[in-house]
Design a protein around this motif. Structure first.
Motif, mmCIF file in Angstrom:
data_model
loop_
_atom_site.group_PDB
_atom_site.id
_atom_site.type_symbol
_atom_site.label_atom_id
_atom_site.label_comp_id
_atom_site.label_asym_id
_atom_site.label_seq_id
_atom_site.Cartn_x
_atom_site.Cartn_y
_atom_site.Cartn_z
ATOM 1 N N ALA A 83 36.764 39.374 47.001
ATOM 2 C CA ALA A 83 36.509 39.480 45.558
ATOM 3 C C ALA A 83 37.800 39.283 44.766
ATOM 4 O O ALA A 83 37.795 38.632 43.708
ATOM 5 N N LEU A 84 38.922 39.821 45.260
ATOM 6 C CA LEU A 84 40.206 39.632 44.591
ATOM 7 C C LEU A 84 40.616 38.162 44.575
ATOM 8 O O LEU A 84 41.120 37.665 43.565
ATOM 9 N N VAL A 85 40.416 37.475 45.688
ATOM 10 C CA VAL A 85 40.783 36.055 45.755
ATOM 11 C C VAL A 85 39.934 35.244 44.783
ATOM 12 O O VAL A 85 40.445 34.413 44.021
ATOM 13 N N ILE A 86 38.630 35.487 44.770
ATOM 14 C CA ILE A 86 37.733 34.733 43.887
ATOM 15 C C ILE A 86 38.056 35.033 42.423
ATOM 16 O O ILE A 86 38.142 34.124 41.591
ATOM 17 N N ALA A 87 38.260 36.309 42.094
ATOM 18 C CA ALA A 87 38.598 36.673 40.720
ATOM 19 C C ALA A 87 39.974 36.128 40.333
ATOM 20 O O ALA A 87 40.173 35.687 39.193
ATOM 21 N N GLY A 88 40.916 36.146 41.259
ATOM 22 C CA GLY A 88 42.237 35.586 40.985
ATOM 23 C C GLY A 88 42.172 34.102 40.692
ATOM 24 O O GLY A 88 42.860 33.599 39.795
ATOM 25 N N MET A 89 41.315 33.380 41.420
ATOM 26 C CA MET A 89 41.139 31.959 41.126
ATOM 27 C C MET A 89 40.499 31.772 39.753
ATOM 28 O O MET A 89 40.845 30.844 39.022
ATOM 29 N N GLY A 90 39.569 32.665 39.392
ATOM 30 C CA GLY A 90 38.961 32.596 38.067
ATOM 31 C C GLY A 90 39.972 32.828 36.956
ATOM 32 O O GLY A 90 39.934 32.168 35.922
ATOM 33 N N VAL A 91 40.897 33.760 37.175
ATOM 34 C CA VAL A 91 41.933 34.025 36.179
ATOM 35 C C VAL A 91 42.886 32.837 36.076
ATOM 36 O O VAL A 91 43.216 32.373 34.984
ATOM 37 N N LEU A 92 43.325 32.321 37.216
ATOM 38 C CA LEU A 92 44.298 31.227 37.205
ATOM 39 C C LEU A 92 43.728 29.917 36.680
ATOM 40 O O LEU A 92 44.465 29.099 36.143
ATOM 41 N N THR A 93 42.420 29.720 36.822
ATOM 42 C CA THR A 93 41.803 28.508 36.267
ATOM 43 C C THR A 93 41.301 28.735 34.856
ATOM 44 O O THR A 93 40.684 27.842 34.286
ATOM 45 N N ASP A 94 41.542 29.908 34.284
ATOM 46 C CA ASP A 94 41.210 30.256 32.902
ATOM 47 C C ASP A 94 39.711 30.142 32.623
ATOM 48 O O ASP A 94 39.296 29.642 31.583
ATOM 49 N N LYS A 95 38.906 30.624 33.555
ATOM 50 C CA LYS A 95 37.457 30.658 33.362
ATOM 51 C C LYS A 95 37.105 31.735 32.353
ATOM 52 O O LYS A 95 37.836 32.699 32.171
ATOM 53 N N SER A 96 35.947 31.597 31.705
ATOM 54 C CA SER A 96 35.585 32.514 30.620
ATOM 55 C C SER A 96 35.460 33.960 31.087
ATOM 56 O O SER A 96 35.869 34.872 30.391
ATOM 57 N N GLY A 97 34.909 34.216 32.231
ATOM 58 C CA GLY A 97 34.760 35.581 32.710
ATOM 59 C C GLY A 97 35.819 35.983 33.712
ATOM 60 O O GLY A 97 35.706 37.037 34.344
ATOM 61 N N GLY A 98 36.841 35.183 33.881
ATOM 62 C CA GLY A 98 37.861 35.440 34.891
ATOM 63 C C GLY A 98 38.634 36.718 34.662
ATOM 64 O O GLY A 98 38.907 37.460 35.601
ATOM 65 N N ARG A 99 39.000 36.992 33.415
ATOM 66 C CA ARG A 99 39.780 38.197 33.123
ATOM 67 C C ARG A 99 38.964 39.452 33.387
ATOM 68 O O ARG A 99 39.456 40.411 33.963
ATOM 69 N N GLY A 100 37.684 39.468 32.973
ATOM 70 C CA GLY A 100 36.832 40.629 33.218
ATOM 71 C C GLY A 100 36.563 40.839 34.692
ATOM 72 O O GLY A 100 36.624 41.968 35.198
ATOM 73 N N ALA A 101 36.268 39.742 35.400
ATOM 74 C CA ALA A 101 36.029 39.842 36.837
ATOM 75 C C ALA A 101 37.298 40.266 37.563
ATOM 76 O O ALA A 101 37.245 41.047 38.523
ATOM 77 N N GLY A 102 38.442 39.787 37.109
ATOM 78 C CA GLY A 102 39.711 40.178 37.723
ATOM 79 C C GLY A 102 40.010 41.651 37.532
ATOM 80 O O GLY A 102 40.443 42.326 38.463
ATOM 81 N N ALA A 103 39.768 42.154 36.325
ATOM 82 C CA ALA A 103 39.999 43.583 36.074
ATOM 83 C C ALA A 103 39.035 44.433 36.903
ATOM 84 O O ALA A 103 39.426 45.470 37.439
ATOM 85 N N ALA A 104 37.785 43.984 37.031
ATOM 86 C CA ALA A 104 36.809 44.736 37.827
ATOM 87 C C ALA A 104 37.194 44.728 39.307
ATOM 88 O O ALA A 104 37.145 45.769 39.979
ATOM 89 N N ALA A 105 37.576 43.562 39.832
ATOM 90 C CA ALA A 105 37.960 43.469 41.241
ATOM 91 C C ALA A 105 39.213 44.296 41.520
ATOM 92 O O ALA A 105 39.292 44.991 42.538
ATOM 93 N N ALA A 106 40.188 44.253 40.617
ATOM 94 C CA ALA A 106 41.400 45.058 40.810
ATOM 95 C C ALA A 106 41.080 46.551 40.707
ATOM 96 O O ALA A 106 41.673 47.363 41.418
ATOM 97 N N GLY A 107 40.126 46.917 39.865
ATOM 98 C CA GLY A 107 39.710 48.316 39.767
ATOM 99 C C GLY A 107 39.051 48.814 41.036
ATOM 100 O O GLY A 107 39.334 49.925 41.509
ATOM 101 N N VAL A 108 38.174 47.994 41.601
ATOM 102 C CA VAL A 108 37.531 48.368 42.871
ATOM 103 C C VAL A 108 38.576 48.444 43.982
ATOM 104 O O VAL A 108 38.552 49.360 44.810
ATOM 105 N N SER A 109 39.512 47.512 43.981
ATOM 106 C CA SER A 109 40.579 47.543 44.979
ATOM 107 C C SER A 109 41.431 48.802 44.817
ATOM 108 O O SER A 109 41.825 49.425 45.812
ATOM 109 N N LEU A 110 41.712 49.193 43.590
ATOM 110 C CA LEU A 110 42.480 50.409 43.337
ATOM 111 C C LEU A 110 41.771 51.636 43.904
ATOM 112 O O LEU A 110 42.393 52.472 44.565
ATOM 113 N N ILE A 111 40.470 51.718 43.686
ATOM 114 C CA ILE A 111 39.703 52.865 44.192
ATOM 115 C C ILE A 111 39.688 52.885 45.718
ATOM 116 O O ILE A 111 39.907 53.927 46.343
#
Length: 149
Positions: A83-111
């Protein structure tokens, strides 16, 4: 003096072709940092947890409320790493939901890293720090400039 004034006013009102600082086009430095951190943290999490699946007695913890079989932990962290890799690719390619998905994936990883601290704190605490930095970078407020207003 009027030509200089018009030139300065035009430069202040219209962002450059890359969007300028705070523009809606392109990625900010914080977003690039967060995407890079997630693209690093994801594969490392996958590799670390694959070793937990391969050798179930690699890590040991005493009585712990979130005590799972290490194979289960391995699969949980592999899914989170993907999930982190997929969300990271979304952030780096500047997809519309990339930032939200990245924050969610990093939050789950933090937990999940917090729950893994008793097994391997020297790994979990630095990864928790990277997750927190990625969440901060992705959720901070961006002030945009609008041309022509």
């Amino acid at each position: 003096m009027t030509a200089l004034y018009r030139k300065v006013a035009a430069m202040a009102a219209i962002p450059n072709e890359r969007g300028g600082p705070g523009g809606s086009e392109g990625l900010s430095g914080a977003s690039l940092f967060a995407g890079a951190v997630m693209m690093l943290s994801g594969p490392l999490s996958i590799l670390m947890r694959a070793s937990g699946i391969a050798a179930d007695n690699l890590f040991a913890a005493s009585q712990y409320a979130y005590r799972f079989d290490l194979t289960a932990w391995g699969w949980i962290h592999i899914v989170v790493g993907l999930a982190l890799v997929i969300a990271g690719m979304g952030v780096l390619t500047d997809k519309s939901g990339g930032r939200g998905a990245g924050a969610a994936a990093a939050g789950v990883s933090l937990i999940t890293q917090f729950m893994f601290v008793p097994y391997y704190p020297l790994w979990a605490i630095p990864i928790m720090t990277l997750d927190l930095l990625a969440i901060f970078a992705l959720t901070r407020f961006h002030v945009g400039t609008s041309g022509g207003r």
